[in-house]
Motif scaffolding. Structure first.
Motif, short mmCIF file in Angstrom:
data_model
loop_
_atom_site.label_atom_id
_atom_site.label_comp_id
_atom_site.label_asym_id
_atom_site.label_seq_id
_atom_site.Cartn_x
_atom_site.Cartn_y
_atom_site.Cartn_z
N VAL A 188 -4.60 -0.72 -9.62
CA VAL A 188 -4.56 0.37 -8.63
C VAL A 188 -3.98 1.61 -9.29
O VAL A 188 -2.91 1.56 -9.91
CB VAL A 188 -3.70 -0.01 -7.41
N TRP A 189 -4.69 2.73 -9.16
CA TRP A 189 -4.21 4.02 -9.64
C TRP A 189 -3.95 4.90 -8.43
O TRP A 189 -4.84 5.13 -7.62
CB TRP A 189 -5.25 4.72 -10.52
N THR A 190 -2.72 5.39 -8.28
CA THR A 190 -2.37 6.30 -7.19
C THR A 190 -2.13 7.67 -7.81
O THR A 190 -1.13 7.89 -8.51
CB THR A 190 -1.13 5.83 -6.43
N TYR A 191 -3.03 8.59 -7.53
CA TYR A 191 -3.00 9.93 -8.14
C TYR A 191 -2.47 10.94 -7.14
O TYR A 191 -3.05 11.12 -6.06
CB TYR A 191 -4.40 10.31 -8.61
N MET A 192 -1.36 11.58 -7.49
CA MET A 192 -0.79 12.64 -6.66
C MET A 192 -1.10 13.97 -7.34
O MET A 192 -0.48 14.31 -8.37
CB MET A 192 0.71 12.45 -6.50
N LYS A 193 -2.06 14.68 -6.80
CA LYS A 193 -2.56 15.89 -7.45
C LYS A 193 -1.48 16.95 -7.62
O LYS A 193 -1.33 17.53 -8.70
CB LYS A 193 -3.73 16.46 -6.65
N ASP A 194 -0.73 17.24 -6.56
CA ASP A 194 0.28 18.31 -6.62
C ASP A 194 1.40 17.97 -7.60
O ASP A 194 1.95 18.87 -8.25
CB ASP A 194 0.86 18.57 -5.23
N ALA A 195 1.75 16.70 -7.71
CA ALA A 195 2.81 16.30 -8.62
C ALA A 195 2.31 16.16 -10.04
O ALA A 195 3.11 16.09 -10.99
CB ALA A 195 3.42 14.97 -8.15
N GLY A 196 0.99 16.10 -10.20
CA GLY A 196 0.42 15.95 -11.54
C GLY A 196 0.75 14.62 -12.18
O GLY A 196 1.02 14.55 -13.38
N GLU A 197 0.73 13.55 -11.36
CA GLU A 197 1.07 12.24 -11.91
C GLU A 197 0.19 11.15 -11.31
O GLU A 197 -0.29 11.27 -10.18
CB GLU A 197 2.54 11.91 -11.68
N VAL A 198 0.01 10.09 -12.07
CA VAL A 198 -0.73 8.93 -11.58
C VAL A 198 0.11 7.68 -11.84
O VAL A 198 0.65 7.50 -12.93
CB VAL A 198 -2.11 8.80 -12.26
N THR A 199 0.28 6.87 -10.81
CA THR A 199 1.02 5.62 -10.92
C THR A 199 0.03 4.48 -11.03
O THR A 199 -0.92 4.39 -10.25
CB THR A 199 1.93 5.41 -9.70
N ILE A 200 0.25 3.61 -12.01
CA ILE A 200 -0.66 2.50 -12.26
C ILE A 200 0.06 1.19 -11.97
O ILE A 200 1.19 0.97 -12.43
CB ILE A 200 -1.15 2.51 -13.72
N ALA A 201 -0.58 0.32 -11.19
CA ALA A 201 0.02 -0.96 -10.84
C ALA A 201 -1.06 -2.01 -10.72
O ALA A 201 -2.25 -1.70 -10.65
CB ALA A 201 0.81 -0.84 -9.53
N GLU A 202 -0.65 -3.26 -10.68
CA GLU A 202 -1.60 -4.33 -10.47
C GLU A 202 -2.02 -4.34 -9.00
O GLU A 202 -1.23 -4.05 -8.11
CB GLU A 202 -0.98 -5.68 -10.85
N ALA A 203 -3.29 -4.66 -8.76
CA ALA A 203 -3.78 -4.76 -7.39
C ALA A 203 -3.01 -5.86 -6.68
O ALA A 203 -2.77 -6.93 -7.24
CB ALA A 203 -5.27 -5.05 -7.38
N ASP A 204 -2.64 -5.60 -5.44
CA ASP A 204 -1.80 -6.53 -4.68
C ASP A 204 -2.53 -6.93 -3.42
O ASP A 204 -2.78 -6.11 -2.54
CB ASP A 204 -0.47 -5.86 -4.35
N ASP A 205 -2.86 -8.20 -3.30
CA ASP A 205 -3.55 -8.69 -2.12
C ASP A 205 -2.69 -8.57 -0.86
O ASP A 205 -3.20 -8.65 0.25
CB ASP A 205 -3.96 -10.15 -2.30
N GLU A 206 -1.39 -8.38 -1.05
CA GLU A 206 -0.48 -8.28 0.09
C GLU A 206 -0.20 -6.83 0.47
O GLU A 206 0.79 -6.54 1.13
CB GLU A 206 0.84 -8.99 -0.23
N MET A 207 -1.05 -5.89 0.02
CA MET A 207 -0.84 -4.49 0.38
C MET A 207 -0.66 -4.37 1.89
O MET A 207 -1.34 -5.03 2.66
CB MET A 207 -2.03 -3.63 -0.06
N MET A 221 -3.78 13.18 -2.28
CA MET A 221 -3.62 11.86 -2.86
C MET A 221 -4.95 11.13 -2.95
O MET A 221 -5.78 11.21 -2.05
CB MET A 221 -2.65 11.02 -2.02
N GLU A 222 -5.15 10.44 -4.06
CA GLU A 222 -6.31 9.58 -4.24
C GLU A 222 -5.84 8.22 -4.73
O GLU A 222 -4.92 8.13 -5.54
CB GLU A 222 -7.30 10.15 -5.25
N ILE A 223 -6.47 7.17 -4.23
CA ILE A 223 -6.16 5.82 -4.68
C ILE A 223 -7.45 5.18 -5.17
O ILE A 223 -8.46 5.16 -4.46
CB ILE A 223 -5.54 4.97 -3.57
N PHE A 224 -7.41 4.67 -6.40
CA PHE A 224 -8.53 3.95 -6.98
C PHE A 224 -8.11 2.49 -7.15
O PHE A 224 -7.03 2.21 -7.67
CB PHE A 224 -8.89 4.52 -8.36
N ASN A 225 -8.96 1.58 -6.73
CA ASN A 225 -8.66 0.16 -6.86
C ASN A 225 -9.92 -0.57 -7.31
O ASN A 225 -10.92 -0.58 -6.59
CB ASN A 225 -8.16 -0.41 -5.52
#
Length: 216
Positions: free
Chosen positions: A90-109, A81-85
């Motif tokens: 925010v991009w959450t990349y799951m290499k094995d699943a071959g998918e990236v989830t894109i969301a707005e950056a959340d200060d309440e992470m 897993m890689e997370i870019f912010n």
């Protein structure tokens, strides 16, 4: 939220001691903030552990992180897993699943689940108490406990260790309300390493075939 029960016979003595400890903790944390903000970037490798002693769970992962202001690139190798912010997205990349989830950056992470918060986790929303100075692995450290102001937060306490020489956080232990505890321990750390804004954004062109899940 932390609730203190003070016996009347020792209330005055205890209260004075606690206030002094808070002042010492505040002074140390202010120095850590000053030191952290003095670097253009921070790059570190770390161990990330989740454990639940009741359930017999112990999961350990190695990770790497690059921080620049409110931007970060986090990699958890064993999880693929890689997370870019970049501070906005925010991009959450799951290499094995071959998918990236894109969301707005959340200060309440959730700081508990986000190792990028290690160096700034104490800055707001906590009471704090100086615990001790000790030596760990030949290194002098300060130990400070943080107590969240919000009862709805998933953990009751965070214990941090601060490298006395560099005045940077080297370890955080987060005690969960439901038995899940998280530990982030810095192994190697470099400062002012070269970085650009491109390091904190997932490049779809470099990952052909990856499924994009846009939640914005």
């Amino acid at each position: 939220m932390k609730k203190l029960v003070i016996l009347l016979t020792v209330a005055l003595y205890w209260s004075i001691g606690f206030a002094q400890q808070d002042q010492k903790a505040k002074s140390i944390l202010e120095k850590v903030t000053e030191t952290t903000q003095g670097y253009s970037t921070i790059q570190a490798t770390f161990n990330y552990i989740m454990e639940n002693q009741t359930e017999g769970i112990h999961e350990e992962n190695n990770g790497q992180i690059l921080l620049m202001g409110d931007q970060f690139h986090l990699s958890l190798e064993e999880l693929g897993m890689e997370i870019f912010n970049n501070g906005e997205t925010v991009w959450t990349y799951m290499k094995d699943a071959g998918e990236v989830t894109i969301a707005e950056a959340d200060d309440e992470m959730n700081e508990m689940m986000d190792p990028s918060k290690l160096f700034t986790i104490y800055e707001e929303g906590f009471a704090y108490k100086f615990v001790e100075e000790k030596t760990v692995g030949g290194q002098g450290v300060y130990v400070i406990d943080l107590f969240p102001d919000n009862e709805e937060i998933e953990y009751t306490k965070i214990r941090i260790q601060i490298d006395k020489k560099r005045m940077l956080i080297k370890k955080a232990e987060m005690v969960g309300r439901e038995g899940n505890n998280y530990i982030v321990e810095v192994k190697n750390l470099e400062t002012d390493v070269p970085a650009t804004t491109a390091d904190f954004k997932f490049d779809l062109l470099k990952h052909p075939g990856v499924e994009k899940i846009d939640l914005r």
